[in-house]
Design a protein around this motif. Structure first.
Motif, mmCIF file in Angstrom:
data_model
loop_
_atom_site.group_PDB
_atom_site.id
_atom_site.type_symbol
_atom_site.label_atom_id
_atom_site.label_comp_id
_atom_site.label_asym_id
_atom_site.label_seq_id
_atom_site.Cartn_x
_atom_site.Cartn_y
_atom_site.Cartn_z
ATOM 1 N N ALA A 89 3.256 -1.107 3.866
ATOM 2 C CA ALA A 89 2.865 0.233 3.431
ATOM 3 C C ALA A 89 4.063 1.166 3.502
ATOM 4 N N GLU A 124 -2.698 2.129 -4.244
ATOM 5 C CA GLU A 124 -2.292 3.504 -3.954
ATOM 6 C C GLU A 124 -3.458 4.250 -3.321
ATOM 7 N N VAL A 125 -3.204 4.837 -2.149
ATOM 8 C CA VAL A 125 -4.234 5.594 -1.447
ATOM 9 C C VAL A 125 -4.049 7.074 -1.784
ATOM 10 N N LYS A 181 -3.468 4.434 5.125
ATOM 11 C CA LYS A 181 -2.934 3.152 4.638
ATOM 12 C C LYS A 181 -3.197 2.020 5.639
ATOM 13 N N ASP A 237 4.206 -1.133 8.576
ATOM 14 C CA ASP A 237 3.962 0.264 8.212
ATOM 15 C C ASP A 237 5.290 0.983 8.003
ATOM 16 N N ILE A 274 0.857 -1.189 0.000
ATOM 17 C CA ILE A 274 0.000 0.000 0.000
ATOM 18 C C ILE A 274 0.891 1.235 0.000
ATOM 19 N N THR A 275 0.687 2.117 -0.971
ATOM 20 C CA THR A 275 1.492 3.330 -1.062
ATOM 21 C C THR A 275 0.603 4.561 -0.923
ATOM 22 N N GLY A 276 1.220 5.661 -0.544
ATOM 23 C CA GLY A 276 0.476 6.912 -0.388
ATOM 24 C C GLY A 276 1.176 7.815 0.603
ATOM 25 N N ASN A 281 5.289 5.564 2.516
ATOM 26 C CA ASN A 281 5.032 6.853 1.888
ATOM 27 C C ASN A 281 6.162 7.219 0.939
#
Length: 455
Positions: A283, A311-312, A178, A243, A170-172, A285
Motif C-alpha cells: 500500500a 484505490e481507496v 488501506k 504499508d 492498494i493506493t489512497g 499514499n
C-alpha cells in the motif's frame, strides 16, 4: 505517585535548559534531546507518552519526527512548538495527529495544562491497547465500514481478490483504510488462518531493515545473540503487508524485487537460502508512476506490485459513510474505556458531515477517541469539537451564495436532502416520507443534484 515523563526536543540548547527547569519545578520528569534523531533513539530505548518538539530543526524537522512517532508509537501524544512565521505548519501537524501546538514564547500554564491532558489521553490509549489488539485479532481489525456504493464495491472486490494469490497494490490518501482492506483480503483468502504480518516501511530503521525483513544469524551484528526470524519468514503460509512501500530506499527495492521473484532469501550473516510461501499486499499514499518517473521507485518493482490495483477513496468522497463510522468508533471506544456517554447529537453528526477530513478515517477515529477521553460528563457538545471542525460547521451553517437567491436555496435543499438520506442509510422510501415528497420527485432531485445514494 509516579511523575509524568515528558520528552522535550529542540535544537536550541538555551530553550531546552529553561523549559527543562520549569517543567521539573512543576513536578514533571523531563528528558531533553537536541535533535529528532536523538529523540527517536530515546523513544526506542524506553517509550515516553508525551513529546514536546520544535517544528523547525536541522536534519529532521518536527513534522518528520511527528510522522515517525505516529507510525512507531501510536499511544504517544506530540505537542508542537512553533515560531510566529510557521503557524501554518503547526496547523498541518494537528491534521496529521499532533495533540496541540504553541507559539513561542509559549504560555507555561497553558502548556502544562495541555501536557496533562495529553498524558491523560496517552494513558487511556495505553490501558486499552491490549484490549484493542484482542478485538483486532478476533475481527481482523474492523470491517471496511460504510453503506455507500464505494464501500460496498470495495468490500466485494477485496473478498473476490482474496480467493486468489495475486500480488495487490492498494493506493489512497493517508488514513483512508488501506490496511483494513489488506486485512479483509487476507481474511477472505485460503491463508486466513495463517499469519498476517504488517511492515510499516516508513517506521523501519534503515540500518536494521535487512535484519528486520530477512532475519539474522547469531553474531551477525553487535547485539545479535541468537538466530532471529525476519518478517518474510514469519509470514510463511500467510500474508505480508508492506504499508507505505513508497518509503523504501532504492537498495531495499532491489532486495524486495529479488525476494518476490524467487521467494527465497538469506538471513543477515548467513549463507543458507530460506524459502517462504507468502502472499504480498502493498500500500502507498504516493503516486508510484510519478515516483518511477522521478527515479525514486524502480519501474520493474512497480509492475511487479501493480498486478491487481485497488484505490481507496478519501472520506470526503464517501460522506454518506461518516455517520456509520462515527457511531462505530463512538460505541467502540466508549465500551473499551467503560465510559457512559450520551449518544452523539444530530448537530455533532452534521458538523462531522460538513468537515472535509484531510486525515480521512484515521482522523475521524482519533478525534472521536479524544472527545470521549476528555469528556467530563459523558456529553459531547459542539463546543468540544476541534477548531477546524467548528469552523467548517459554522461556514456551512452561515454560508449564503453570492449569486441569486434561487442558487442559495438549491444549495440548502441539496445539503438537506443529503443529510436526511444519511439519517435513513440511503433508504429512498423513508427519506421521501420525511421530506414529504413523492418517491419519483425525490429521484428527480437526486439526479438533478447528482447525489450518490444506495437503496
Amino acid at each position: 505517585m509516579q511523575k509524568t515523563k515528558v520528552l522535550l526536543v529542540d535544537d536550541d540548547q538555551e530553550l531546552l535548559r529553561v523549559y527543562s527547569k520549569i517543567f521539573k519545578l512543576h513536578g514533571f520528569d523531563i528528558v531533553a534531546c537536541s535533535s529528532g534523531e536523538a529523540a527517536l533513539e530515546r523513544l526506542a530505548a524506553a517509550p515516553i507518552s508525551v513529546v514536546i518538539t520544535d517544528i523547525i530543526m536541522p536534519r529532521m524537522s518536527g513534522m518528520e519526527l511527528l510522522k515517525k512517532i505516529n507510525a512507531a508509537w501510536p499511544c504517544c501524544e506530540v505537542i508542537m512548538l512553533t515560531a510566529e512565521g510557521s503557524i501554518a505548519e503547526a496547523v498541518q501537524a494537528m491534521k496529521q495527529g499532533a495533540f496541540s501546538y504553541f507559539v513561542k514564547p509559549a504560555d507555561i500554564d497553558e502548556m502544562i495544562s495541555s501536557v496533562k491532558k495529553a498524558q491523560e489521553l496517552a494513558n487511556a490509549k495505553g490501558e486499552n491497547s491490549i484490549l484493542r489488539e484482542r478485538i483486532a485479532e478476533a475481527s481482523w481489525k474492523e470491517t471496511f465500514i460504510g453503506t455507500s456504493d464505494m464501500a460496498e464495491q470495495l468490500r466485494k472486490k477485496a473478498e473476490m481478490i482474496g480467493q486468489t494469490d495475486s500480488t495487490v497494490l492498494i493506493t489512497g490518501e493517508t488514513g483512508t483504510g488501506k490496511e483494513v482492506i489488506a486485512n479483509l483480503i487476507h481474511a477472505s483468502s485460503k491463508r486466513a488462518r495463517e499469519p498476517f504480518i504488517c511492515v510499516n516501511c516508513g517506521a523501519l530503521n534503515e540500518n536494521l531493515i535487512e535484519a528486520e525483513l530477512f532475519g539474522s544469524e547469531k553474531g551477525a551484528y553487535t547485539g545479535a545473540e541468537k538466530q532471529r526470524k525476519g518478517r518474510f519468514e514469519a509470514a510463511n503460509g500467510g500474508t505480508i503487508f508492506f504499508d507505505e512501500i513508497g518509503e523504501l530506499s532504492l537498495s531495499m527495492q532491489v532486495s524486495l524485487l529479488r525476494v518476490l521473484q524467487e521467494k527465497t532469501f538469506e538471513r543477515v550473516g548467513g549463507s543458507v537460502p530460506v524459502y517462504s510461501d507468502f502472499r504480498l499486499i502493498a500500500a502507498t499514499n504516493r503516486n508510484l508512476r510519478e515516483e518511477v518517473s522521478a527515479g525514486r521507485f524502480r519501474m520493474d518493482l512497480y509492475y511487479r506490485l501493480n498486478i491487481i490495483p485497488i484505490e481507496v477513496p478519501p472520506l470526503r468522497e464517501r460522506k454518506v459513510d461518516i455517520k456509520d463510522l462515527s457511531l462505530y468508533f463512538f460505541e467502540r471506544y466508549a465500551k473499551e474505556m467503560n465510559r457512559k456517554m450520551r449518544p452523539l447529537s444530530s448537530e455533532i453528526l452534521r458538523a462531522f458531515w460538513d468537515y472535509d477530513w484531510p486525515g480521512n478515517v484515521r482522523e475521524l477515529r482519533n478525534i472521536i477517541e479524544r472527545l470521549i477521553v476528555l469528556s467530563a460528563d459523558g456529553d459531547i457538545t459542539p463546543s468540544d469539537l476541534p477548531e477546524e471542525i467548528k469552523e467548517a460547521f459554522t461556514r456551512e451553517e452561515t454560508k449564503t451564495d453570492t449569486g441569486v437567491l434561487k442558487e442559495a436555496m438549491r444549495d440548502f435543499e441539496k445539503k438537506f436532502i443529503e443529510r436526511v438520506l444519511i439519517d435513513h442509510h440511503g433508504n429512498i422510501t423513508k427519506t421521501a416520507e420525511e421530506l414529504g415528497i413523492a418517491r419519483k420527485n425525490l429521484y428527480k432531485k437526486l439526479s438533478d443534484y447528482e447525489i450518490r445514494y444506495k437503496e
